[in-house]
Design an enzyme around this catalytic site. Structure first.
Site, short mmCIF file in Angstrom:
data_model
loop_
_atom_site.label_atom_id
_atom_site.label_comp_id
_atom_site.label_asym_id
_atom_site.label_seq_id
_atom_site.Cartn_x
_atom_site.Cartn_y
_atom_site.Cartn_z
N SER A 12 -11.07 -15.08 -3.83
CA SER A 12 -11.47 -14.01 -4.37
C SER A 12 -10.60 -12.57 -4.05
O SER A 12 -11.54 -11.44 -3.45
CB SER A 12 -13.12 -13.20 -3.30
OG SER A 12 -13.31 -14.13 -1.51
N ILE A 14 -7.57 -9.95 -5.11
CA ILE A 14 -7.45 -9.02 -6.20
C ILE A 14 -6.88 -9.58 -7.46
O ILE A 14 -7.26 -9.52 -8.46
CB ILE A 14 -7.05 -7.69 -6.30
CG1 ILE A 14 -6.82 -6.90 -6.98
CG2 ILE A 14 -4.87 -7.82 -5.69
CD1 ILE A 14 -6.19 -5.26 -6.79
N GLN A 46 -2.77 -2.64 3.54
CA GLN A 46 -2.85 -0.54 4.04
C GLN A 46 -2.31 0.28 2.59
O GLN A 46 -3.08 1.14 2.34
CB GLN A 46 -2.58 -0.09 4.96
CG GLN A 46 -2.89 -0.80 5.99
CD GLN A 46 -1.87 -0.78 7.46
OE1 GLN A 46 -1.64 -0.51 7.33
NE2 GLN A 46 -3.45 -1.15 8.64
N GLU A 114 6.96 5.32 -0.64
CA GLU A 114 7.02 3.54 0.33
C GLU A 114 9.00 3.63 -0.17
O GLU A 114 9.31 3.86 -0.73
CB GLU A 114 6.23 3.00 0.23
CG GLU A 114 5.00 2.64 0.42
CD GLU A 114 3.93 1.85 0.42
OE1 GLU A 114 4.14 0.45 0.06
OE2 GLU A 114 3.08 1.67 0.78
N ASP A 213 -3.15 -22.77 1.50
CA ASP A 213 -3.79 -23.54 1.14
C ASP A 213 -3.18 -23.73 -0.10
O ASP A 213 -2.96 -24.93 -0.30
CB ASP A 213 -4.97 -23.10 1.40
CG ASP A 213 -5.63 -23.17 2.67
OD1 ASP A 213 -5.02 -23.99 3.81
OD2 ASP A 213 -6.07 -21.98 2.64
N HIS A 234 7.59 -7.87 7.64
CA HIS A 234 7.15 -6.33 7.89
C HIS A 234 7.80 -5.56 8.36
O HIS A 234 7.66 -6.36 9.86
CB HIS A 234 5.86 -6.00 7.33
CG HIS A 234 5.12 -5.02 7.07
ND1 HIS A 234 5.68 -3.57 8.13
CD2 HIS A 234 4.79 -4.28 5.58
CE1 HIS A 234 4.96 -2.47 7.17
NE2 HIS A 234 4.72 -2.65 5.71
N ARG A 280 12.70 -3.55 2.49
CA ARG A 280 11.83 -3.78 4.37
C ARG A 280 13.15 -4.68 4.70
O ARG A 280 12.70 -4.67 5.46
CB ARG A 280 10.66 -5.14 3.38
CG ARG A 280 9.20 -3.87 4.11
CD ARG A 280 8.04 -4.66 3.32
NE ARG A 280 7.27 -3.77 3.28
CZ ARG A 280 6.32 -3.74 2.20
NH1 ARG A 280 5.57 -5.01 2.57
NH2 ARG A 280 5.36 -3.42 2.41
N HIS A 341 4.68 -11.01 6.91
CA HIS A 341 4.06 -10.33 6.01
C HIS A 341 3.26 -10.87 4.58
O HIS A 341 2.45 -10.63 4.16
CB HIS A 341 4.56 -8.96 6.40
CG HIS A 341 3.43 -8.17 5.20
ND1 HIS A 341 2.55 -7.57 5.28
CD2 HIS A 341 3.84 -7.27 4.37
CE1 HIS A 341 1.77 -6.90 4.57
NE2 HIS A 341 2.69 -6.51 3.48
N ARG A 376 10.50 -8.14 -2.44
CA ARG A 376 9.13 -7.77 -2.55
C ARG A 376 9.10 -6.31 -2.90
O ARG A 376 9.53 -6.08 -1.53
CB ARG A 376 7.90 -8.46 -2.41
CG ARG A 376 6.80 -7.52 -3.72
CD ARG A 376 5.73 -7.87 -3.12
NE ARG A 376 5.09 -8.41 -1.62
CZ ARG A 376 4.22 -6.68 -1.06
NH1 ARG A 376 4.49 -6.08 -1.59
NH2 ARG A 376 4.02 -7.27 0.68
N SER A 381 2.26 -6.12 -4.57
CA SER A 381 1.83 -6.91 -4.17
C SER A 381 0.74 -7.05 -5.15
O SER A 381 0.21 -8.10 -6.24
CB SER A 381 1.87 -7.84 -3.50
OG SER A 381 1.19 -6.34 -2.25
N LEU A 382 -0.30 -5.87 -5.33
CA LEU A 382 -1.63 -6.10 -5.49
C LEU A 382 -1.66 -5.97 -6.88
O LEU A 382 -2.02 -6.18 -8.12
CB LEU A 382 -1.93 -4.42 -4.96
CG LEU A 382 -3.03 -4.55 -3.39
CD1 LEU A 382 -3.45 -3.11 -3.23
CD2 LEU A 382 -3.19 -5.62 -3.32
C1 SIN Z 1 2.16 -1.57 3.48
O1 SIN Z 1 1.02 -0.60 3.62
O2 SIN Z 1 3.13 -1.21 4.64
C2 SIN Z 1 2.14 -2.67 2.82
C3 SIN Z 1 1.86 -3.39 1.85
C4 SIN Z 1 2.47 -3.72 0.81
O3 SIN Z 1 3.00 -4.20 1.41
O4 SIN Z 1 3.40 -3.53 0.39
#
Ligand code: SIN
Length: 525
Positions: A12, A14, A46, A114, A213, A234, A280, A341, A376, A381-382
């Site tokens: 459940s 996004i 976040q 970012e 899972d 992360h 990252r 992460h 990534r 991701s979202l």
């Molecule tokens: C973050 O807020 O640093 C994580 C966001 C993400 O994993 O893309």
């Protein structure tokens, strides 16, 4: 209870909710979720959602940044779809009522920055974007009487009906954790959207539900699993007692926070031209390398040079969490270490989210659509979960037409109750997490991987005493899945004889350019 639906969604977050809201136009949808409906990886995101939402940005730039971060392994067709369809999915969320930060004067979206992004393109709701997306999506789901949500139902395995040489998924067997019984949920098409597997590591930003899972289920059903060696760590999670592995969003570095050693050395400019905003994998490895040199347990993230009122209003969740642990981030640098992460690999899909099994789709972290390659890009991701969840729903009309009438027998079996906190099961989970943390971390070697493989086998052997077929509990099912996913990660890491993106092996420290775009694909068959 009716357990015969047009569409079954496992998860459940996004991806699952986006799919459900689209698919309910074509039929009745059941959403199965392991805990409460809002408890998903999405809820903890976040930073935000990357998308081309301003005039000074372009699809081409977002595409380039994604490909660069992906270290030569992204599938370009999937990336094109992601960057071009992403903005519409963000607008869908806004139309549903998601409240993202806007500029006070212009009213335009306040876009954050970012690592790895060449433009400000992160749509965010302060530092709890995932929570806001989940809130808006669940409110929309609530209004649909063709969607039913089953909380505290744990998906165990897919139901397959093989018609000739064509395998077909006809739903899933599900454990109703409150009534303690197994039930078959039948459906014309099933979407796997169960999120990630961070819990197979000792230190992770992921919630307790993230036990891999979905990947394990897909593997058992015969879906090829791709690129599991690319586990993203992360760079900045809290390293103080009581708050271990709490995420400190990359958006903090986007707003000027810098990484320093204990002696105050700003080390990132030595590692990458983008310094603290490098991709990252580069930042996490730079921290690892500084810690190896100094012998320290953590480095520091410093945002004390920014106006305290700005820090408190831009990062209220982070500020409050740190204050509750006795740390004022407006006055003191924050001790940080990398933690597991995000899984860039998963159940292999095409650009419609379809797997090799008819009627079985996957999207989001559990899937490998080819978008993320070997690393990534932040906040993709979202976006990916929404874009491919939506595309999967759109390709269902075909599925509905092709549905054949199969004799479906209602099935329900009462199970013997077993404690959820059996010390043997919890002990084996901890052992597995420790092995992964120590031997399959962000820097690996042939030896550490071989040792990990051996120790996981040992854990698996001992876990047979808790065979989920006999007496069932969520913890037993999770242990079985965690072992399976750990094996897939180690096997994938062993088979990649180079270093690339998130996979760094000290015995093969360089990228093998001959390999080109070779995904690691493991198949059960
Ligand atoms: C973050 O807020 O640093 C994580 C966001 C993400 O994993 O893309």
């Amino acid at each position: 209870m009716v357990t015969d639906y047009d569409f079954l969604v496992l998860g459940s977050g996004i991806g699952g909710l986006t799919f459900a809201l689209r698919a309910c136009r074509y039929g009745r949808v059941a959403i199965i979720t392991k805990k409460e409906r809002a408890e998903s990886n999405t809820n903890y995101a976040q930073g935000g959602i990357a998308g081309v939402m301003s005039d000074d940005d372009s699809f081409e730039l977002h595409r380039e940044d994604t490909l660069k971060a992906g270290a030569g392994l992204c599938h370009e067709d999937a990336v094109d779809i992601l960057v071009k369809e992403g903005p519409d999915r963000i607008r869908d969320l806004i139309a549903m009522g998601a409240r993202f930060n806007r500029d006070d004067e212009s009213g335009l979206l306040d876009l954050g920055r970012e690592g790895g992004h060449s433009r400000r393109r992160i749509v965010h709701a302060v530092d709890r974007t995932g929570w806001e997306c989940e809130r808006a999506l669940l409110a929309a789901v609530q209004q649909q009487d063709r969607i039913s949500v089953f909380e505290h139902y744990f998906a165990v395995d897919f139901l397959r009906r093989d018609l000739g040489s064509e395998p077909k998924c006809i739903g899933a067997v599900v454990f109703d954790t409150r009534a303690h019984r197994l039930v078959n949920f039948y459906a014309k098409a099933t979407l796997l959207a169960t999120g990630g597997c961070g819990q197979i590591y000792l230190h992770t930003t992921n919630p307790l539900i993230a036990t891999g899972d979905g990947v394990a289920m897909a593997w058992r059903a015969g879906v090829p699993i791709a690129n599991m060696e690319f586990i993203q760590f992360h760079p900045t999670t809290l390293a103080i007692e009581g708050g271990h592995s709490f995420l400190l969003s990359e958006a903090m570095r986007g707003e000027g926070a810098v990484l320093k050693t204990r002696t105050g050395d700003r080390f990132m400019p030595r590692y990458h031209e983008l310094a603290d905003l490098a991709p990252r994998d580069v930042v996490a490895r730079a921290i690892y390398s500084e810690l190896e040199k100094s012998g320290d347990r953590y480095v520091f993230l410093d945002i004390t040079h920014r106006d305290p009122d700005f820090v408190k209003s831009r990062f209220p969740t982070i500020y409050q969490q740190c204050i509750s642990l006795g740390l004022d981030i407006t006055k003191e640098p924050i001790p940080v270490v990398p933690a597991a992460h995000y899984s860039c690999g998963g159940a292999l899909t095409d650009i419609s989210g379809a797997t090799v099994i008819n009627g079985l789709y996957a999207c989001g972290e559990v899937a490998c659509s080819g978008v993320h390659g070997a690393n990534r890009l932040a906040s993709n991701s979202l976006l990916e979960a929404m874009v491919f969840g939506y595309r999967a729903a759109e390709s269902l009309q075909q599925e509905v037409r092709e549905w054949m009438t199969v004799e479906l027998q209602p099935y329900s079996r009462q199970c013997e109750r077993v404690s959820e906190v059996e010390s043997g099961v919890i002990g084996l989970q901890r052992r597995l997490q420790t092995v992964m943390q120590q031997k399959v971390n962000l820097v690996r070697s042939n030896r550490s991987l071989a040792e990990a493989a051996q120790e996981i086998e040992e854990v698996e052997r001992e876990s047979r005493a808790y065979n989920p077929e006999m007496k069932v509990s969520v913890a037993r099912y999770e242990l079985r899945n965690m072992i399976q996913v750990a094996k897939l990660i180690v096997q994938s890491a062993i088979s990649r004889k180079e270093s690339r993106g998130l996979h760094y092996n000290t015995d093969f420290p360089d990228r093998d350019h001959q390999l080109g775009k070779r995904d690691t694909i493991l198949s059960r068959a």
